[in-house]
Structures are given as C-alpha cells and as structure tokens.
Motif scaffolding. Sequence first.
Motif, PDB file in Angstrom:
ATOM      1  N   TYR A   1       0.852  -1.190   0.000  1.00 22.29           N
ATOM      2  CA  TYR A   1       0.000   0.000   0.000  1.00 22.29           C
ATOM      3  C   TYR A   1       0.889   1.241   0.000  1.00 22.29           C
ATOM      4  N   THR A   2       0.303   2.372  -0.377  1.00 24.16           N
ATOM      5  CA  THR A   2       1.097   3.584  -0.515  1.00 24.16           C
ATOM      6  C   THR A   2       0.343   4.800   0.003  1.00 24.16           C
ATOM      7  N   SER A   3       1.014   5.911   0.067  1.00 26.36           N
ATOM      8  CA  SER A   3       0.472   7.228   0.438  1.00 26.36           C
ATOM      9  C   SER A   3      -0.503   7.125   1.612  1.00 26.36           C
ATOM     10  N   GLY A   4      -1.623   7.822   1.553  1.00 28.08           N
ATOM     11  CA  GLY A   4      -2.545   7.808   2.682  1.00 28.08           C
ATOM     12  C   GLY A   4      -1.999   8.576   3.865  1.00 28.08           C
ATOM     13  N   THR A   5      -2.606   8.339   5.025  1.00 35.85           N
ATOM     14  CA  THR A   5      -2.284   9.078   6.242  1.00 35.85           C
ATOM     15  C   THR A   5      -1.404   8.255   7.174  1.00 35.85           C
ATOM     16  N   THR A   6      -0.372   8.887   7.687  1.00 35.00           N
ATOM     17  CA  THR A   6       0.516   8.209   8.619  1.00 35.00           C
ATOM     18  C   THR A   6      -0.250   7.737   9.851  1.00 35.00           C
ATOM     19  N   HIS A   7       0.228   6.650  10.453  1.00 39.54           N
ATOM     20  CA  HIS A   7      -0.406   6.123  11.664  1.00 39.54           C
ATOM     21  C   HIS A   7       0.311   6.579  12.928  1.00 39.54           C
ATOM     22  N   GLU A   8       1.383   7.329  12.759  1.00 39.26           N
ATOM     23  CA  GLU A   8       2.161   7.758  13.924  1.00 39.26           C
ATOM     24  C   GLU A   8       2.846   9.083  13.618  1.00 39.26           C
ATOM     25  N   LEU A   9       2.783   9.982  14.573  1.00 36.83           N
ATOM     26  CA  LEU A   9       3.454  11.267  14.429  1.00 36.83           C
ATOM     27  C   LEU A   9       4.859  11.195  15.009  1.00 36.83           C
ATOM     28  N   THR A  10       5.799  11.831  14.315  1.00 38.48           N
ATOM     29  CA  THR A  10       7.159  11.957  14.809  1.00 38.48           C
ATOM     30  C   THR A  10       7.581  13.419  14.701  1.00 38.48           C
ATOM     31  N   GLU A  11       8.771  13.723  15.145  1.00 34.05           N
ATOM     32  CA  GLU A  11       9.266  15.087  15.027  1.00 34.05           C
ATOM     33  C   GLU A  11       9.397  15.521  13.574  1.00 34.05           C
ATOM     34  N   ASP A  12       9.546  14.552  12.675  1.00 34.25           N
ATOM     35  CA  ASP A  12       9.761  14.864  11.267  1.00 34.25           C
ATOM     36  C   ASP A  12       8.467  14.876  10.432  1.00 34.25           C
ATOM     37  N   THR A  13       7.338  14.577  11.064  1.00 31.33           N
ATOM     38  CA  THR A  13       6.079  14.557  10.316  1.00 31.33           C
ATOM     39  C   THR A  13       5.753  15.947   9.794  1.00 31.33           C
ATOM     40  N   ASP A  14       5.469  16.041   8.500  1.00 33.39           N
ATOM     41  CA  ASP A  14       5.240  17.357   7.897  1.00 33.39           C
ATOM     42  C   ASP A  14       3.847  17.883   8.261  1.00 33.39           C
ATOM     43  N   PRO A  15       3.631  19.182   8.122  1.00 26.56           N
ATOM     44  CA  PRO A  15       2.358  19.797   8.540  1.00 26.56           C
ATOM     45  C   PRO A  15       1.135  19.235   7.828  1.00 26.56           C
TER      46      PRO A  15
END
Length: 369
Positions: free
Chosen positions: A241-255
């Motif tokens: 699978y690709t793209s979609g919404t991340t399941h976890e936020l990190t310091e590097d997660t974009d706005p």
Amino acid sequence: MKGRSRNYIIMALLGLSVLGFGGLAAAADIAEHAPHLIADATLPPGDMSRGADNFYVSDKVDGKTVTFTDIYDMKVAGNLFVPKTLKAGQKLPAIIVGHPMGAVKEQSASLYAQKMAEQGYVTLAIDLPYWGESEGMPRNSVNPDTYAEAFSAAADYLGTRDFVDRDNMGVIGICGSGSFAISAAKIDPRLKAIATVSMYNMGDANRHGLHHSVSLEQRKAIIAQAAQQRYVEFEGGERQYTSGTTHELTEDTDPIQREFYDYYRTSRGSYTTPGEDPAHTTHPTLTTNVKFMNFYPFNDLDLISPRPMLFIAGANAHSREFSEDAYRLASEPKELYIVPNAGHVDLYDRTDVIPFGKLTQFFNHYLKN
C-alpha cells in the motif's frame, strides 16, 4: 465528539433510520442495513474546535443505507437521507455526495448529506468502488473510471425513486471526489449542478505533486516501482500500500500529514468499515495508485457548461491550487468561493467553517428554480 459516546452515536444512527418516506424498509431491515461505527478506546483525541462534528446525527432527516449496481454490475453502497418534511407524492431535488479520497461515506460525506437534506434535498452519500461497503477487489484499489461511474450509478438510483425529481440532481465532491464528480459530469448531463469542496485533482496530484514538486524522473521511478510490484503480487507475494495518512506522528512529520492525522487517526474522524483492516484505511494499493497518472479530469471542462460549477476551497488549504486551476479552465457559469481562515481538512467536518449557506444558495438557485 461534543461529549457523545460512540455507543450513543450507534443508537442515534439506528434511530435515524426509522424512515418516513414511503416505508422503504421494515424496522428489522433498517437495523440490518443501518450505518455502524466501531468504538475504539485507544484512539487519541482530535481537535474538536470550530464545530468539528464528523459523526453528526440530524433529527430533521430520515436515513437508510442502500445499495445499487453500477454499469459494470458492481454494488455501490450509500447512505440515503430524506427530509422528514417530505409529503406523499412530493418529488424533491437530489444531491449526490462523494467522500475524500481514501475515506468512506461515514467520513465527511454523510455530514454534508445530512446538512443538505435539512435544506429540503434528498441526498446520497456514496462509498466509491473498492472502498467502504461498496464492492471491488482488491480492496483500496484505484480506478478513476469506476470512481466517476459511481456518481452516474447514484444518479440512476436516485432518478428512479418516486420521491426524487430526476431533472434536478446535483453533486458535491469532497477532496478527491471533486475530481471524480467532475469526470462524471463531463459525460453525464443529468448532473445539473456541480460543487467541489477542498478539491484534489488526483491526476495532477500524482503526476506533479503539490505545487509541481515531483520531477519527471521521480514520477518515472514511482511508475517503475509499481510495475515491479506487479510481479511480486502476480506470483502470490504480499500486497503493498502507498500514500494515505501516517499512523504515527514523529518530530519529522510534515504539517500536511499532521493535518490529515488529526482527522483520520483520532476520535475526530477515524472510521473503519466493518470487515476492513484498520491498518489499511486511507491507503491505496501501490500497484493501482499509478492509474492516477492517466487521469485528466480537468481536460474538456467546457463540456459541463452551461451547467454551473462551484469550487470551494480554504484560504489556507494546501490543495487550493486545484480549485483555482479548475475555475480557470471551466466555462461559465462558474464561481470560486474561498473560505477565510480555513485549511484543507477544516472543510471536512468543522461545521462552524464549512459554508453550508453558500452550498444551499447554489443548489437552491440551480436545482429549485
């Protein structure tokens, strides 16, 4: 969720489905086919400011989950809403509502459908093929033609209901569904008025990225990766699978990902259709996502004129460029409506921000005259 528990919402949705328009179903049938929400106590809370109310339940409309077939004999599912004020023998104008790309009808689309049903319209929030309760395998596949066909199939269904004025049907496409609704309207003149909200041109978004940030070399690499993955899956390997919404936020997660996360991965808007894998929600399959590379919904927009088009976008939305592009290419009558202090996802569910008044004005003018 404004203090309402998920159990309350389930009960409310079941109660909502006690239909008052021609006895379309018995109570047992309604309970069997009513929308369901899955409680998940592990979900983090979302930002519920500015009237965020994705799981809104109206006491002014009756609702039911329905199914119908498209031209390819695939089942399409939808949540049908009808004003409680409907009188025997009355025919009302209708609006089809399409959900954001990667979402399902319970996310944003049913909110819009209920709000517009409160204004005197029969409304139908649909699941696109391969998503939600609609048919299509593999799940989460990308097929822009069948996505567009779902809107025409919805018109088939609505136009054959004895309480719908088939000569006055419109459509609202949210996010990716804006481009699918436009694609449908170009070859389906039964769609008399077309409104898009936070529209994504899913073709350009995949070919070029936001603000043309994807190079030709990068695009070719994506296509090559999908082609190699076809070998893997053809020989029985694991589907990717690709793209979609991340399941976890990190310091590097974009706005932008943070914006989507707050809706799709929190109690604010998270929803998994029964029987589907929550790990795959919002994520299209890798091998089919390249189908968007051949999707050009904004070509030949003049085919829609003189039917009206309304493009709604947030002033701060990362997707604003797509609504502006469509407005530039479309023929009259057309309107670009920019919502102040609003981002892309704000227009999914923030009822204090969504311009329902503008949508009502638009459809009242073109479908009720």
